[in-house]
Design a protein around this motif. Structure first.
Motif, PDB file in Angstrom:
ATOM      1  N   ASP A  47      -9.344  -6.470   2.526  1.00 43.38           N
ATOM      2  CA  ASP A  47      -9.771  -4.518   3.108  1.00 43.38           C
ATOM      3  C   ASP A  47     -11.142  -5.178   3.752  1.00 43.38           C
ATOM      4  O   ASP A  47     -11.335  -6.496   4.017  1.00 43.38           O
ATOM      5  N   TYR A  48     -11.064  -4.751   5.388  1.00 41.21           N
ATOM      6  CA  TYR A  48     -12.104  -4.866   6.558  1.00 41.21           C
ATOM      7  C   TYR A  48     -13.364  -5.361   5.373  1.00 41.21           C
ATOM      8  O   TYR A  48     -14.837  -6.683   5.849  1.00 41.21           O
ATOM      9  N   ILE A 108      -3.233  -2.853   7.818  1.00 37.87           N
ATOM     10  CA  ILE A 108      -2.289  -1.487   7.752  1.00 37.87           C
ATOM     11  C   ILE A 108      -3.415  -0.282   7.361  1.00 37.87           C
ATOM     12  O   ILE A 108      -4.803  -0.799   6.585  1.00 37.87           O
ATOM     13  N   ASP A 109      -3.268   0.875   8.111  1.00 37.81           N
ATOM     14  CA  ASP A 109      -3.943   1.499   7.330  1.00 37.81           C
ATOM     15  C   ASP A 109      -4.134   2.062   5.619  1.00 37.81           C
ATOM     16  O   ASP A 109      -2.860   1.480   5.096  1.00 37.81           O
ATOM     17  N   GLY A 110      -5.262   1.519   5.100  1.00 37.98           N
ATOM     18  CA  GLY A 110      -5.283   1.479   3.545  1.00 37.98           C
ATOM     19  C   GLY A 110      -4.584   2.859   2.479  1.00 37.98           C
ATOM     20  O   GLY A 110      -4.021   2.540   1.829  1.00 37.98           O
ATOM     21  N   ASP A 111      -4.038   4.363   3.267  1.00 39.40           N
ATOM     22  CA  ASP A 111      -3.425   4.733   2.821  1.00 39.40           C
ATOM     23  C   ASP A 111      -2.569   4.909   1.953  1.00 39.40           C
ATOM     24  O   ASP A 111      -1.640   5.128   1.166  1.00 39.40           O
ATOM     25  N   LYS A 112      -1.923   4.218   3.297  1.00 42.31           N
ATOM     26  CA  LYS A 112      -0.174   3.408   3.444  1.00 42.31           C
ATOM     27  C   LYS A 112      -0.200   2.977   1.723  1.00 42.31           C
ATOM     28  O   LYS A 112       0.789   2.992   1.086  1.00 42.31           O
ATOM     29  N   GLU A 168      -4.041   8.097  -0.770  1.00 44.42           N
ATOM     30  CA  GLU A 168      -4.601   9.083  -0.266  1.00 44.42           C
ATOM     31  C   GLU A 168      -6.248   8.395  -0.477  1.00 44.42           C
ATOM     32  O   GLU A 168      -6.738   8.119  -1.261  1.00 44.42           O
ATOM     33  N   GLN A 190      -8.509   6.432   1.061  1.00 47.80           N
ATOM     34  CA  GLN A 190      -8.227   4.895   1.571  1.00 47.80           C
ATOM     35  C   GLN A 190      -9.066   5.209   2.954  1.00 47.80           C
ATOM     36  O   GLN A 190      -8.100   4.824   3.351  1.00 47.80           O
ATOM     37  N   GLN A 191     -10.849   4.814   3.137  1.00 45.49           N
ATOM     38  CA  GLN A 191     -11.192   4.391   4.683  1.00 45.49           C
ATOM     39  C   GLN A 191     -11.074   3.383   4.890  1.00 45.49           C
ATOM     40  O   GLN A 191     -12.612   3.498   4.828  1.00 45.49           O
ATOM     41  N   CYS A 192     -10.264   2.831   5.100  1.00 44.31           N
ATOM     42  CA  CYS A 192     -10.220   1.087   5.129  1.00 44.31           C
ATOM     43  C   CYS A 192      -8.552   0.712   5.544  1.00 44.31           C
ATOM     44  O   CYS A 192      -7.897   1.042   5.333  1.00 44.31           O
ATOM     45  N   TYR A 193      -9.075  -0.812   7.037  1.00 41.91           N
ATOM     46  CA  TYR A 193      -7.546  -0.842   7.042  1.00 41.91           C
ATOM     47  C   TYR A 193      -7.716  -2.149   5.994  1.00 41.91           C
ATOM     48  O   TYR A 193      -8.862  -2.953   5.706  1.00 41.91           O
TER      49      TYR A 193
END
Length: 88
Positions: free
Chosen positions: A29-30, A57-61, A65, A67-70
């Motif tokens: 993650d970033y 990628i958006d972490g949610d994917k 649900e 996960q506010q990260c990339y």
């Protein structure tokens, strides 16, 4: 020397992950990218063609649900497998 880190130590960290621990994929993650040693290891691996990187990628994917990260996904390339002596 890669900005204060010995190249052999940076490569060794990739070897530990992909060879010793048998990781097929690294998901980073970033926030973790703030770790200079990790960032330099990944950068060296990319520069030498040892690993490949997918688009962020958006972490949610992939993490679920909320996960506010990339995240960025890394794989060992065929060249990296040869370099580290990985056989599948």
């Amino acid at each position: 020397m890669e900005d204060g880190f010995q190249e052999s130590k940076l490569e060794a960290s990739l070897k530990r992950a992909f060879v010793d621990k048998k990781a097929k994929t690294l998901i980073v993650d970033y926030e973790t990218m703030g770790n200079l040693f990790l960032m330099k290891s990944l950068s060296l691996g990319l520069k030498k063609g040892l690993i490949s990187q997918r688009e962020p990628i958006d972490g949610d994917k992939i993490l679920g649900e909320g996960q506010q990260c990339y995240v960025v996904i890394y794989h060992l390339t065929e060249q990296g497998k040869k370099y580290f002596g990985v056989s599948e």
